[in-house]
Design an enzyme around this catalytic site. Structure first.
Site, short mmCIF file in Angstrom:
data_model
loop_
_atom_site.label_atom_id
_atom_site.label_comp_id
_atom_site.label_asym_id
_atom_site.label_seq_id
_atom_site.Cartn_x
_atom_site.Cartn_y
_atom_site.Cartn_z
N ARG A 63 0.83 -1.21 0.00
CA ARG A 63 0.00 0.00 0.00
C ARG A 63 0.86 1.26 0.00
O ARG A 63 0.62 2.21 -0.73
CB ARG A 63 -0.93 -0.01 1.21
CG ARG A 63 -1.92 1.17 1.26
CD ARG A 63 -2.88 0.99 2.41
NE ARG A 63 -3.74 2.15 2.64
CZ ARG A 63 -4.91 2.36 2.04
NH1 ARG A 63 -5.35 1.52 1.14
NH2 ARG A 63 -5.64 3.43 2.34
N ASN A 70 -2.16 8.90 0.19
CA ASN A 70 -3.48 9.51 0.00
C ASN A 70 -3.98 10.25 1.24
O ASN A 70 -5.16 10.57 1.34
CB ASN A 70 -4.50 8.43 -0.40
CG ASN A 70 -5.63 8.99 -1.23
OD1 ASN A 70 -5.44 9.93 -2.00
ND2 ASN A 70 -6.82 8.42 -1.08
N GLU A 178 -13.17 4.25 -7.32
CA GLU A 178 -12.94 3.10 -6.42
C GLU A 178 -13.76 1.93 -6.95
O GLU A 178 -14.98 2.06 -7.07
CB GLU A 178 -13.39 3.48 -5.01
CG GLU A 178 -13.07 2.50 -3.94
CD GLU A 178 -11.73 2.77 -3.27
OE1 GLU A 178 -10.99 1.80 -3.12
OE2 GLU A 178 -11.45 3.93 -2.90
N TYR A 288 -8.09 -0.96 5.94
CA TYR A 288 -8.56 -0.10 7.02
C TYR A 288 -8.46 -0.76 8.40
O TYR A 288 -8.82 -0.14 9.40
CB TYR A 288 -10.00 0.36 6.76
CG TYR A 288 -10.12 1.34 5.62
CD1 TYR A 288 -8.99 1.84 4.97
CD2 TYR A 288 -11.36 1.79 5.19
CE1 TYR A 288 -9.09 2.74 3.92
CE2 TYR A 288 -11.47 2.69 4.14
CZ TYR A 288 -10.34 3.16 3.51
OH TYR A 288 -10.46 4.05 2.47
#
EC number: 3.5.1.15
Length: 313
Positions: A63, A70, A178, A288
């Protein structure tokens, strides 16, 4: 021209970002393809630049290297003195801001499309940062209509504390794309096809707008973020319950007070509290877990846009 019509400047410069997260492979794959052969993203009179935003993370299929690219396009990080001690993504953010921004300057790109994948069952999703942006509401309406009957959802992240400093936010018109579900580090042909179509329709909209097409007033349904929900945790701070099977893969579906949300390992169901129906998104998103977010609650709204046309016509 009536009060329902707004003249907007023509669009000149568009960027398509892939690899903001290096293990979300659809954007990486498409951008690399377009860097070699840009025929399908070319439109007359429009500069369209495909760009790999986080090449080191792409190389490692992770990531990020030091921190989430981001989340670092805020004035504090963009204003830090450049040095080797800075996290890689902060240095990269400053480079990207110089290349495509700076924000609110005459040199900044008009539109940045930032391509992402999610492990959640969110289908085609457009991410909107400003509920009063007539141009983007019109664009999203066009994309949604063009994709039909394939659903396309709009996620509005406008919130005083939950909005974050996105990579695309340096553009006049930032667009998050997305598409999921897709595991990290994996390519799925169906997901790639959907993202490719979203970009095609977006570029067609820009081309039509630049050519003088008038778009009448329109309305779109959006899902506005209300709250992020963490997993239940024990005294050590470790996760004590997982997403309930009845919530898994149910992104965008109504979730009522009392509906099952979490399940403990000893079989206890934890229901949704509160007194209002919400619409969950990013349910059980892999990326997340570190952000302590099991899902986000949204509320459904309708946004209206005035009619628009190019100021050149």
């Amino acid at each position: 021209m009536t009060s329902c019509q707004v003249a907007e400047d023509p669009i000149k410069k568009v960027a398509i970002f892939g690899g903001t997260h290096g293990n979300e492979l659809t954007g990486v794959f498409l951008v690399k393809h377009w860097l070699e052969n840009n025929t399908e993203i070319q439109r007359t009179g429009l500069e369209v630049k495909p760009f790999i935003t986080n090449p080191r993370a792409v190389e490692k299929c992770t990531r990020y290297i030091d921190c989430d690219l981001n989340r670092v396009f805020d004035p504090e990080n963009l204003g830090k003195r450049m040095s080797e001690d800075l996290p890689y993504e902060v240095r990269r953010a400053q480079e990207i801001s110089r290349l495509f921004g700076p924000k609110d300057s005459e040199d900044s790109y008009d539109i940045i499309f930032d391509l992402h994948n999610t492990t959640s069952n969110m289908g085609c999703t457009l991410i909107l940062e400003d509920s009063r942006n007539d141009f983007l509401i019109q664009m999203f309406h066009y994309i949604k209509t063009s994709l039909a009957p394939l659903p396309c959802y709009v996620y509005l992240i406008e919130h005083p504390s939950l909005k974050y400093a996105t990579t695309r936010s340096i553009a006049k018109y930032p667009v998050g794309i997305e598409v999921g579900p897709q595991p990290q580090g994996v390519l799925r042909a169906d997901i790639l096809d959907q993202m490719r179509k979203m970009i095609k329709h977006a570029l067609d909209f820009i081309h039509n707008f630049n050519e003088g097409k008038e778009f009448p007033p329109c309305a779109i349904e959006v899902y506005k973020i209300m709250e992020k929900v963490d997993y239940p945790r024990n005294e050590s701070g470790e996760i004590a319950a997982i997403i309930h099977p009845k919530l898994q893969d149910q992104d965008w579906k109504p979730l009522h007070p009392g509906d099952p949300v979490f399940l403990t390992l000893d079989g206890k169901t934890i229901p949704l509290g509160g007194d209002c129906t919400v619409y969950p998104v990013f349910v059980n998103e892999a990326a997340y877990y570190e952000k302590k977010e099991a899902f986000a609650k949204t509320t459904k709204l309708t946004l209206n846009a005035k009619g628009i046309h190019s100021s050149l016509h």
